[in-house]
Design a protein around this motif. Structure first.
Motif, mmCIF file in Angstrom:
data_model
loop_
_atom_site.group_PDB
_atom_site.id
_atom_site.type_symbol
_atom_site.label_atom_id
_atom_site.label_comp_id
_atom_site.label_asym_id
_atom_site.label_seq_id
_atom_site.Cartn_x
_atom_site.Cartn_y
_atom_site.Cartn_z
ATOM 1 N N ALA A 36 0.959 -0.798 -0.090
ATOM 2 C CA ALA A 36 0.211 0.070 -0.210
ATOM 3 C C ALA A 36 1.238 1.515 -0.095
ATOM 4 C CB ALA A 36 -0.771 -0.113 1.301
ATOM 5 N N ILE A 40 -2.380 5.824 0.120
ATOM 6 C CA ILE A 40 -3.859 5.280 0.697
ATOM 7 C C ILE A 40 -3.736 5.005 1.936
ATOM 8 C CG2 ILE A 40 -4.387 2.207 0.682
ATOM 9 C CD1 ILE A 40 -4.992 3.116 -1.604
ATOM 10 N N LEU A 41 -2.729 4.821 3.097
ATOM 11 C CA LEU A 41 -2.255 4.720 3.990
ATOM 12 C C LEU A 41 -3.042 6.260 4.917
ATOM 13 C CD1 LEU A 41 0.728 2.701 4.352
ATOM 14 C CD2 LEU A 41 -1.541 1.822 4.773
ATOM 15 N N GLY A 42 -2.391 7.247 4.419
ATOM 16 C CA GLY A 42 -3.349 8.065 4.475
ATOM 17 C C GLY A 42 -4.063 8.950 4.528
ATOM 18 N N ASN A 43 -5.393 7.280 4.335
ATOM 19 C CA ASN A 43 -6.930 8.287 3.731
ATOM 20 C C ASN A 43 -7.486 7.172 4.446
ATOM 21 O OD1 ASN A 43 -9.118 6.652 2.383
ATOM 22 N ND2 ASN A 43 -9.038 9.052 1.379
ATOM 23 N N SER A 44 -8.780 7.697 5.628
ATOM 24 C CA SER A 44 -8.963 6.575 6.475
ATOM 25 C C SER A 44 -10.055 4.894 5.980
ATOM 26 C CB SER A 44 -10.133 8.171 7.106
ATOM 27 O OG SER A 44 -11.079 8.445 6.508
ATOM 28 N N THR A 46 -9.104 4.105 3.008
ATOM 29 C CA THR A 46 -8.430 3.163 2.436
ATOM 30 C C THR A 46 -7.637 1.798 3.570
ATOM 31 O OG1 THR A 46 -7.269 4.685 1.508
ATOM 32 C CG2 THR A 46 -8.249 3.434 0.576
ATOM 33 N N LYS A 47 -7.047 3.548 4.938
ATOM 34 C CA LYS A 47 -5.959 2.314 6.223
ATOM 35 C C LYS A 47 -7.247 1.764 6.761
ATOM 36 C CE LYS A 47 -2.502 2.586 8.690
ATOM 37 N NZ LYS A 47 -3.148 1.699 9.995
ATOM 38 N N THR A 48 -7.941 2.184 7.330
ATOM 39 C CA THR A 48 -9.060 1.147 7.694
ATOM 40 C C THR A 48 -9.189 0.179 7.242
ATOM 41 O OG1 THR A 48 -10.020 3.026 9.305
ATOM 42 C CG2 THR A 48 -11.432 1.104 9.644
ATOM 43 N N VAL A 50 -7.188 -1.488 5.076
ATOM 44 C CA VAL A 50 -6.074 -2.728 5.021
ATOM 45 C C VAL A 50 -6.006 -3.136 6.217
ATOM 46 C CG1 VAL A 50 -4.021 -2.590 4.460
ATOM 47 C CG2 VAL A 50 -5.099 -1.081 2.930
ATOM 48 N N ASP A 51 -5.699 -2.321 7.047
ATOM 49 C CA ASP A 51 -5.458 -3.226 8.505
ATOM 50 C C ASP A 51 -6.900 -4.432 8.410
ATOM 51 O OD1 ASP A 51 -4.200 -1.012 8.758
ATOM 52 O OD2 ASP A 51 -5.156 0.113 10.524
ATOM 53 N N SER A 132 -11.035 0.053 -1.462
ATOM 54 C CA SER A 132 -11.718 -0.087 0.142
ATOM 55 C C SER A 132 -12.650 -1.809 -0.583
ATOM 56 C CB SER A 132 -12.472 0.495 0.667
ATOM 57 O OG SER A 132 -13.128 -0.492 1.723
#
Length: 482
Positions: A36, A40-44, A46-48, A50-51, A132
Motif C-alpha cells: 500500500a 492509501i495509508l493516509g486515507n481513513s 483505505t487505511k481502516t 487495509v488493517d 476498499s
C-alpha cells in the motif's frame, strides 16, 4: 437455476467449513503482503480497510506470514496510488438534469500474474472507496471469506494460495448508492443501540454493523429516529456514528417525520403546540445537524390511513426540505408509501392503476416541491413491482411503483426502497423464512437497473429467523462480476 435453489446451495456452502485447497499451488504459501502506497495509508477509508484485511488474511492463512508492505512476500496484493480528481463527475451522476448526491466511481479490476514462484495481484480503481471495496470483494468472492452477519464471519482455512497465478477479474456496481434502511420504528436488533448511548456497547454494535456494510461493498446506511431519545446525550452519539460511517466511506442518513403520530417517530412539528411551526422546524434541524448527515428522509404523513392536513402539511414539508438542502447542505429525500388514495385503488385494473395519479397519500404537490429533493419509492412484503397480483394495502399489484420509478428518475434523484422482511405480518412475528423475498428482490433489482434507477436502499425489518441471509444476498447481488 432458480434464485431459491441458488440461495439454499449458497447457505449450505456457507455453513460448511472451507477446505482451503489451492487450485494450482503445490507448496505452502509462506508469506502474503498487502503493498500500500502512502496515499492509501493516509486515507481513513483505505487505511481502516487495509488493517482489517491484514487481520482477516492472518486468520484465513494461519500457516503464512501476513504483513503490510513486505516486498519479499510470495503473494503480493498491490494497491494503486490514488489521487481523486475533484473536477471529475462520477459516471452515475453524469447527464442528470437535477441535483444528485454523487458518490465516487468505485468499479475495480484485479489482475494477477505469476513469475519466479511469486504471485502479484495488481488493483486498478479510481477512488479510495473502490480500493476498499476491492479488498473485501477479493476476500469474499474469491478467497472464501463470508461476511454473512454483522456478528458472524466465516473464515476459511487455507494452507496455500487458492487462486490461479494468472487471471483478470472485474467488478462493477449495479447501483451507485446501495445499502440498508434499518426500520427502527420496530424493536429490531439495533434499535436500542442507535438511540441509547447509555446501553452497554451500543456504539461498538453500530460500528460493527457499519463494518458489515463495507465488507459487503455497501455504501449507505439509514435508520428512523425516535422521538424519545435523550436530546442532550444523543447528539454526541450521533456524531460518533456518522463520523465512523464517513471514515469507512459510508453515507449516513436518518429518517424523521413532519408530524407523524405512529410508533414514536421523531417529529419536527408538534401540531398542538402553540407558536409558529417553522420555528419548531428550525430548532429541531439545528439540534439534528450537530451530526453531519449526508441525507435526511422526510416522512410527510401523520401515519398510515390518518388524515393528511393537506396544504398545511405540504407547505411545512416543502419548507423542511428546503432548509435541509440550503441551510445544512444535506440531501433531502421524500418517503413514499404503497397506500394510495381511494380513487386510485378504485381504478381496479393494473392498467387503470398505472394511468392514475400514482401519488401516495399525503405527498407534496409538484407545484411546491422542486427537483432538489430526491424520492424513495417503497414496495412491501415479498412481492415484486412487476408481478400481476400483489394484494397489499388495497392494491391489485405494485406495478405503479415501477411506472413511477421510471417517471421520477427523469426529474429527480430516485432510490428504490423495497422490503427484505415484513416485521408485523406473517414473517418475523412467527417463525417463517419466506424465500419468495429472494425472487422478488432479484427481479426488482434487474428491473430498476434496466430503467436506469441508480440507487437501492433495502428496507430491513430485522434479522430474525434467517432474514439476515436475505439481506446478505441482496448486498452481494448489488454487484456484477466478470
Amino acid at each position: 437455476m432458480s434464485i431459491n435453489r441458488f440461495f439454499l446451495i449458497s447457505l449450505l456452502l456457507c455453513l460448511v467449513s472451507s477446505g482451503g485447497s489451492a487450485v494450482n499451488a503445490q507448496e505452502i504459501t509462506n508469506s502474503i503482503a498487502i503493498i500500500a502506497p502512502p496515499e492509501i495509508l493516509g486515507n481513513s477509508i483505505t487505511k481502516t480497510t487495509v488493517d482489517d484485511a491484514v487481520k482477516l488474511l492472518q486468520r484465513g492463512f494461519p500457516a503464512s506470514s501476513v504483513a503490510l508492505n513486505d516486498r519479499s512476500a510470495t503473494v503480493q496484493i498491490v494497491l494503486p496510488r490514488i489521487i481523486p480528481s475533484r473536477n471529475e463527475t462520477p459516471r452515475f451522476a453524469q447527464g442528470r438534469s437535477y441535483h444528485y448526491l454523487a458518490y465516487p466511481d468505485h468499479d475495480y479490476e484485479w489482475r494477477s500474474a505469476g513469475k519466479n514462484g511469486r504471485v502479484t495481484l495488481t488493483l486498478q480503481t479510481r477512488s479510495p472507496q473502490g480500493a476498499s471495496f476491492a479488498l473485501y470483494g477479493l476476500l469474499q468472492e474469491k478467497l472464501g471469506f463470508r461476511f454473512y452477519h454483522p456478528k458472524r464471519t466465516l473464515i476459511p482455512h487455507h494452507v496455500s494460495w487458492p487462486l490461479p497465478a494468472r487471471f483478470s477479474w472485474q467488478a462493477a456496481p449495479r447501483f451507485d448508492k446501495k445499502g440498508f434502511h434499518l426500520h427502527t420504528l420496530h424493536p429490531i436488533e439495533l434499535t436500542e443501540q442507535l438511540h441509547n448511548p447509555g446501553r452497554p456497547n451500543s456504539l461498538d454494535d453500530v460500528r460493527e454493523y457499519v463494518d458489515w456494510l463495507v465488507r459487503n461493498q455497501q455504501n449507505v446506511m439509514q435508520f428512523y429516529l425516535l422521538r424519545g431519545v435523550d436530546r442532550e446525550r444523543w447528539t454526541g452519539h450521533a456524531r460518533s456514528i456518522v463520523d465512523y460511517a464517513h471514515r469507512r466511506g459510508v453515507l449516513a442518513g436518518v429518517e424523521i417525520s413532519v408530524a407523524m403520530l405512529q410508533q414514536k417517530a421523531f417529529q419536527t412539528v408538534k401540531l398542538l403546540r402553540p407558536g409558529p411551526y417553522r420555528r419548531q422546524i428550525d430548532r429541531n434541524l439545528a439540534w439534528l445537524f450537530q451530526a453531519k448527515w449526508d441525507f435526511v428522509t422526510i416522512e410527510p404523513t401523520m401515519g398510515e390511513y390518518l388524515p393528511d392536513l393537506a396544504s398545511l402539511k405540504s407547505e411545512l414539508t416543502a419548507y423542511l426540505m428546503r432548509e435541509v438542502a440550503e441551510r445544512y447542505h444535506a440531501k433531502p429525500m421524500l418517503a413514499t408509501h404503497v397506500i394510495r388514495a381511494r380513487r386510485e385503488r378504485d381504478a381496479g385494473s393494473a392498467a387503470g392503476q398505472a394511468a392514475a395519479d400514482s401519488k401516495g397519500r399525503g405527498e407534496v404537490p409538484d407545484d411546491i416541491l422542486d427537483s432538489t429533493p430526491g424520492i424513495l419509492l417503497h414496495s412491501v412484503m415479498c412481492y415484486s413491482v412487476s408481478e400481476p397480483k400483489a394484494p397489499v394495502y388495497g392494491n391489485v399489484n405494485q406495478r405503479f411503483v415501477l411506472q413511477r420509478a421510471e417517471h421520477e428518475n427523469g426529474r429527480r434523484e430516485t432510490w428504490y426502497w423495497p422490503e427484505s422482511a415484513y416485521w408485523v405480518a406473517f414473517d418475523n412475528s412467527v417463525p417463517l423464512l419466506l424465500l419468495p423475498y429472494l425472487d422478488a428482490r432479484w427481479s426488482d433489482m434487474t428491473a430498476m437497473e434496466r430503467i436506469g434507477v441508480a440507487n437501492h436502499l433495502t428496507f430491513s425489518s430485522g434479522w430474525e429467523w434467517g432474514y439476515w441471509l436475505i439481506d446478505w444476498s441482496i448486498a452481494r447481488w448489488s454487484w456484477r462480476y466478470s
